[in-house]
Design a protein around this motif. Sequence first.
Motif, PDB file in Angstrom:
ATOM      1  N   ASP A 244       8.649  -8.553 -22.346  1.00  0.00           N
ATOM      2  CA  ASP A 244      10.060  -8.306 -22.595  1.00  0.00           C
ATOM      3  C   ASP A 244      10.564  -9.591 -23.390  1.00  0.00           C
ATOM      4  O   ASP A 244       9.822  -9.972 -24.328  1.00  0.00           O
ATOM      5  N   TYR A 245      11.598 -10.018 -22.862  1.00  0.00           N
ATOM      6  CA  TYR A 245      12.294 -10.953 -23.337  1.00  0.00           C
ATOM      7  C   TYR A 245      11.333 -12.660 -23.318  1.00  0.00           C
ATOM      8  O   TYR A 245      10.882 -12.649 -22.412  1.00  0.00           O
ATOM      9  N   SER A 246      11.714 -13.164 -24.437  1.00  0.00           N
ATOM     10  CA  SER A 246      11.021 -14.571 -24.424  1.00  0.00           C
ATOM     11  C   SER A 246      11.837 -15.354 -25.432  1.00  0.00           C
ATOM     12  O   SER A 246      12.685 -15.148 -26.204  1.00  0.00           O
TER      13      SER A 246
ATOM     14  N   GLN B 271       7.380 -24.135 -28.972  1.00  0.00           N
ATOM     15  CA  GLN B 271       6.703 -23.868 -27.493  1.00  0.00           C
ATOM     16  C   GLN B 271       7.658 -23.046 -26.804  1.00  0.00           C
ATOM     17  O   GLN B 271       8.862 -23.158 -26.823  1.00  0.00           O
ATOM     18  N   LEU B 272       6.929 -21.977 -26.045  1.00  0.00           N
ATOM     19  CA  LEU B 272       7.308 -21.059 -25.259  1.00  0.00           C
ATOM     20  C   LEU B 272       8.153 -21.706 -24.064  1.00  0.00           C
ATOM     21  O   LEU B 272       7.778 -22.557 -23.406  1.00  0.00           O
ATOM     22  N   ILE B 273       9.550 -21.445 -23.754  1.00  0.00           N
ATOM     23  CA  ILE B 273      10.273 -21.945 -22.834  1.00  0.00           C
ATOM     24  C   ILE B 273      10.421 -21.051 -21.722  1.00  0.00           C
ATOM     25  O   ILE B 273      10.139 -21.377 -20.368  1.00  0.00           O
ATOM     26  N   CYS B 274      10.434 -19.814 -21.866  1.00  0.00           N
ATOM     27  CA  CYS B 274      10.646 -18.642 -20.714  1.00  0.00           C
ATOM     28  C   CYS B 274       9.994 -17.362 -21.097  1.00  0.00           C
ATOM     29  O   CYS B 274       9.997 -17.046 -22.498  1.00  0.00           O
ATOM     30  N   ARG B 275       9.512 -16.676 -20.417  1.00  0.00           N
ATOM     31  CA  ARG B 275       9.099 -15.238 -20.671  1.00  0.00           C
ATOM     32  C   ARG B 275       9.390 -14.307 -19.661  1.00  0.00           C
ATOM     33  O   ARG B 275       9.339 -14.562 -18.061  1.00  0.00           O
ATOM     34  N   LEU B 276       9.960 -13.130 -19.942  1.00  0.00           N
ATOM     35  CA  LEU B 276      10.217 -12.092 -18.972  1.00  0.00           C
ATOM     36  C   LEU B 276       9.076 -10.744 -19.326  1.00  0.00           C
ATOM     37  O   LEU B 276       9.031 -10.206 -20.116  1.00  0.00           O
ATOM     38  N   LEU B 277       8.376 -10.681 -18.055  1.00  0.00           N
ATOM     39  CA  LEU B 277       7.366  -9.575 -17.807  1.00  0.00           C
ATOM     40  C   LEU B 277       7.747  -8.336 -17.182  1.00  0.00           C
ATOM     41  O   LEU B 277       8.571  -8.693 -15.692  1.00  0.00           O
TER      42      LEU B 277
END
Length: 220
Positions: free
Chosen positions: A41-43, A51-57
């Motif tokens: 979902d959200y990232s 660079q990826l900071i956060c990710r929502l699964l």
Amino acid sequence: MELENDCAWKPKQGMTFDSKQCAYDFYNIYGGRMGFNIRRDYSRKNKFTNQLICRLLVCNKEGFRKVDKRDPLAKNPRAETRTGCETRLYIKSDESTGKFVVTDFKEKHNHDLVSPECAHMLPSQRKISTTQAIELELAAQSGLRLGQYFELMSREAGGKQCLGYTKLDQKIYLRTKRQQSLTYGEVGNVLQYFKEKSLQNPSIFYVFQLDNEEQIINML
């Protein structure tokens, strides 16, 4: 279905992963054992380093479908599959270690879960292995009817439930491979040429015809 609090495959707040893919794989295994389909979902990414900071699964039934703008009298309207489920796993990058840390985990669903006997057919659980992909591409190149090939592979695996993917997965995989191959070579150059021209002049359009195997047989 209830899980023991100390089971090693259950996500916990504060758990760390070496990469975002490791976090996804772990949560996907958890989803398969529990009986629900997961999706990204959200990232958010760092605008300077990308660079990826956060990710929502989330569970695939998270949220609600937006208003369908199609004709309300459509013969085969899409079935509503989302229920607003709040199950989630939120990971955040730790700059000091380079790892991803679970900062939020919700496990309660508001819908029925899939039985263990059927969980392997959830979209996030299905996968075409490297060996299967090679054999599938060889079958396509040899001109074999893919429907019959799917039945053969199912029998060799001990049944469709043991194959690990569906006929639709097989079709999507081959379509993706063909689209990738069109990026290169003469056909790809022609398609790219028409695409650029249509962007420069909206009055220019092009169409192409596919056969039953989704190969280009005509273009104008």
